[in-house]
Design a protein around this motif. Sequence first.
Motif, mmCIF file in Angstrom:
data_model
loop_
_atom_site.group_PDB
_atom_site.id
_atom_site.type_symbol
_atom_site.label_atom_id
_atom_site.label_comp_id
_atom_site.label_asym_id
_atom_site.label_seq_id
_atom_site.Cartn_x
_atom_site.Cartn_y
_atom_site.Cartn_z
ATOM 1 N N GLN A 151 0.572 -0.696 -0.482
ATOM 2 C CA GLN A 151 -0.289 -0.023 -0.356
ATOM 3 C C GLN A 151 1.171 1.307 0.045
ATOM 4 O OE1 GLN A 151 -2.307 -0.660 3.610
ATOM 5 N NE2 GLN A 151 -4.126 -1.797 2.354
ATOM 6 N N LYS A 152 0.570 2.031 -0.269
ATOM 7 C CA LYS A 152 0.909 3.582 -0.658
ATOM 8 C C LYS A 152 1.324 3.803 1.299
ATOM 9 C CE LYS A 152 -2.749 6.449 -1.063
ATOM 10 N NZ LYS A 152 -3.932 6.122 -0.970
ATOM 11 N N LEU A 153 2.555 4.772 0.948
ATOM 12 C CA LEU A 153 2.625 5.188 2.825
ATOM 13 C C LEU A 153 1.919 5.667 2.996
ATOM 14 C CD1 LEU A 153 6.613 5.462 2.035
ATOM 15 C CD2 LEU A 153 5.085 3.867 3.465
ATOM 16 N N LYS A 154 1.758 6.373 4.635
ATOM 17 C CA LYS A 154 0.695 7.195 4.343
ATOM 18 C C LYS A 154 1.175 8.643 4.236
ATOM 19 C CE LYS A 154 -1.435 8.516 9.214
ATOM 20 N NZ LYS A 154 -1.597 8.430 10.680
ATOM 21 N N GLY A 155 -0.063 9.455 4.257
ATOM 22 C CA GLY A 155 0.333 10.949 3.976
ATOM 23 C C GLY A 155 0.504 11.109 1.787
ATOM 24 N N THR A 156 1.254 9.773 1.407
ATOM 25 C CA THR A 156 1.251 10.492 0.025
ATOM 26 C C THR A 156 0.023 9.702 -0.467
ATOM 27 O OG1 THR A 156 2.211 7.957 -0.234
ATOM 28 C CG2 THR A 156 3.975 9.446 0.153
ATOM 29 N N PRO A 157 -0.251 10.441 -2.290
ATOM 30 C CA PRO A 157 -1.176 10.589 -3.237
ATOM 31 C C PRO A 157 -1.274 9.493 -4.107
ATOM 32 C CG PRO A 157 -0.422 12.077 -3.171
ATOM 33 C CD PRO A 157 0.428 12.157 -2.342
ATOM 34 N N ASP A 158 -2.093 8.901 -4.466
ATOM 35 C CA ASP A 158 -2.042 7.782 -6.139
ATOM 36 C C ASP A 158 -2.939 8.707 -6.748
ATOM 37 O OD1 ASP A 158 -0.092 5.899 -6.104
ATOM 38 O OD2 ASP A 158 -2.363 4.926 -5.177
ATOM 39 N N PHE A 159 -2.863 9.988 -8.065
ATOM 40 C CA PHE A 159 -3.862 10.176 -9.032
ATOM 41 C C PHE A 159 -4.013 9.261 -10.049
ATOM 42 C CE2 PHE A 159 -1.024 14.086 -6.434
ATOM 43 C CZ PHE A 159 -2.419 14.602 -6.255
ATOM 44 N N LEU A 160 -4.537 8.450 -10.308
ATOM 45 C CA LEU A 160 -5.416 8.427 -11.192
ATOM 46 C C LEU A 160 -5.786 9.207 -12.360
ATOM 47 C CD1 LEU A 160 -7.394 5.782 -9.005
ATOM 48 C CD2 LEU A 160 -5.242 5.438 -9.948
ATOM 49 N N PRO A 161 -6.302 8.144 -13.587
ATOM 50 C CA PRO A 161 -6.580 9.482 -14.965
ATOM 51 C C PRO A 161 -7.645 10.599 -14.571
ATOM 52 C CG PRO A 161 -5.481 7.363 -15.618
ATOM 53 C CD PRO A 161 -6.298 7.090 -13.629
ATOM 54 N N LYS A 177 -7.065 16.513 5.853
ATOM 55 C CA LYS A 177 -7.814 17.114 3.712
ATOM 56 C C LYS A 177 -7.238 18.272 3.483
ATOM 57 C CE LYS A 177 -12.253 18.077 1.594
ATOM 58 N NZ LYS A 177 -14.038 19.280 2.600
ATOM 59 N N GLY A 178 -6.103 18.295 2.177
ATOM 60 C CA GLY A 178 -5.569 18.742 1.716
ATOM 61 C C GLY A 178 -4.325 19.105 2.010
ATOM 62 N N ARG A 179 -3.797 18.264 3.370
ATOM 63 C CA ARG A 179 -2.515 18.605 3.802
ATOM 64 C C ARG A 179 -2.015 17.083 4.008
ATOM 65 N NH1 ARG A 179 -0.118 22.136 6.495
ATOM 66 N NH2 ARG A 179 -1.704 23.876 6.680
ATOM 67 N N MET A 180 -1.019 16.996 2.821
ATOM 68 C CA MET A 180 -0.369 15.881 3.073
ATOM 69 C C MET A 180 1.308 15.705 3.091
ATOM 70 S SD MET A 180 -2.798 13.753 1.688
ATOM 71 C CE MET A 180 -2.110 11.827 0.837
ATOM 72 N N ARG A 181 1.414 14.468 2.782
ATOM 73 C CA ARG A 181 3.321 14.098 3.650
ATOM 74 C C ARG A 181 4.668 14.510 1.612
ATOM 75 N NH1 ARG A 181 3.231 9.763 7.892
ATOM 76 N NH2 ARG A 181 2.386 11.271 10.137
ATOM 77 N N GLN A 182 3.891 14.320 0.840
ATOM 78 C CA GLN A 182 4.093 14.891 -0.389
ATOM 79 C C GLN A 182 2.470 15.417 -0.731
ATOM 80 O OE1 GLN A 182 5.748 11.596 -3.322
ATOM 81 N NE2 GLN A 182 4.079 12.450 -5.007
ATOM 82 N N PHE A 183 2.971 16.428 -1.327
ATOM 83 C CA PHE A 183 2.125 18.121 -1.219
ATOM 84 C C PHE A 183 2.661 18.374 -2.924
ATOM 85 C CE2 PHE A 183 4.340 20.206 1.732
ATOM 86 C CZ PHE A 183 4.798 20.732 0.993
ATOM 87 N N HIS A 184 1.984 19.244 -3.484
ATOM 88 C CA HIS A 184 2.339 19.930 -5.067
ATOM 89 C C HIS A 184 2.291 21.740 -4.117
ATOM 90 C CE1 HIS A 184 2.014 15.708 -5.823
ATOM 91 N NE2 HIS A 184 2.368 16.002 -6.577
ATOM 92 N N GLN A 185 2.981 22.168 -5.229
ATOM 93 C CA GLN A 185 3.250 23.241 -5.464
ATOM 94 C C GLN A 185 3.459 24.121 -6.334
ATOM 95 O OE1 GLN A 185 6.161 25.494 -2.539
ATOM 96 N NE2 GLN A 185 3.970 25.501 -0.915
ATOM 97 N N LEU A 186 2.626 25.026 -6.666
ATOM 98 C CA LEU A 186 2.955 26.432 -7.735
ATOM 99 C C LEU A 186 3.331 27.060 -7.114
ATOM 100 C CD1 LEU A 186 0.965 27.446 -10.833
ATOM 101 C CD2 LEU A 186 1.809 28.939 -9.284
#
Length: 433
Positions: free
Chosen positions: A4-14, A120-129
């Motif tokens: 399973q993916k690690l806690k706080g990391t996302p899978d982005f499906l199509p 919600k809205g706060r993950m251990r791997q997140f993305h920033q612009l």
Amino acid sequence: MGYQKLKGTPDFLPEDTNKWQFVESKSRELLSRYQFKEIRTPIFEQFELFARGVGETSDIVSKEMYDFYDKGERHVALRPEGTAGVVRSYVENKLYGPEHQKPTKFYYIAPMFRYERPQKGRMRQFHQLGVEVFGSQNPETDVETMVLAMDLFKSFKIKNLKLVINSLGDVETRKVYRQALIDYLEPFKEELSKDSKERLYKNPLRVLDSKDKNDKKIVQSAPSILDYLNDQSSKHFETVKASLEALDIEYVIDSNMVRGLDYYNDTIFEIMTEDPNFGSNTTVCAGGRYDNLVEEVGGPETAGFGFGIGLERLVMLLENAQFEFPVIDALDAFIVTIGESTNKEATKLAHALRKNGMNVEREFLNRKPAKQFKTADKLNAQYVFTLGENELAEGTVNIKKLSTGEQIKLALNDLYNEDYKDLTAEIESRLKK
């Protein structure tokens, strides 16, 4: 044993990445209009870069950094924010030289890493612009960059936003204010949270940023840093406010806002959403001026200003607003095959259609035609190209427009041998005949 993916990391499906691609593409268009150029820096850097740049007393460095020693015994860290790495690149590549455009404007869209409690809205791997502007002390740079941030949200028709600003003054301002704040907080020392007690003498401004409820009550009556601004910083802040007003951009001043990073000076800002799904005053963008960071990282004295937007929160804002995301790479044609003898011809046809600019999918499973048409419909294909044994013998393909049911036949050799400027327009013109 499953993985399973690690806690706080996302899978982005199509279905998710379609949204992200749209948001990123539309953002890039606006950033280009403001003449920002993309920069890409490593995911991991020297630990010391973040410790010095972000600040050793910040939560990011003291609690949240993913840091480790690599096989060469180098102390490295996954980047927790984007600015320090961009500043390092700016200095290392001597982009401050006279041959480079001033001010220098960069943007990045990249993953960041912080070890914090996922929510919600706060993950251990997140993305920033993020954007960074180097080489301008002009307060209008502050204004233009904040306007860009607001324009990014407005370009997606997001409402219920609030621009909050403050000034932290210059180094001398903060020295004087620092002592005034310590003097105010010392009588409350035993009432402060554990973190704030530790910060009281190391970095008392960070106490103003505490999330502890009791700390918040204590700092409500703390002296305002705005009362300690020197003439230069005061003039800078007054110019920023006047320019925002000239652009009819509403703002709120919060003198207790200090941001969570130690490198800021003068103008800082946050954009907050009042979307009820996020709770009141959730920050969706933040940034400010940092005129000492380039020098701190080893470069010449260089002014800087930037901000970061959490893409997870931006996408969630759009989803909450029932935003209609357009389908990226919509399917133009689905090739239905009837009979095994059409298999090779379907590959040849798909290749020809793609050469003529179409997005194409074809049948591979030799299913019954009805199931293939259902798939084409589910994929929202514009046309179905049907190849059966009869069509193969005739050297033709049947084309059906799904939205109207109109049909035509085209010679396969025409599709293989002609380069159409717009094959869709050619098909439409023949359907109307």
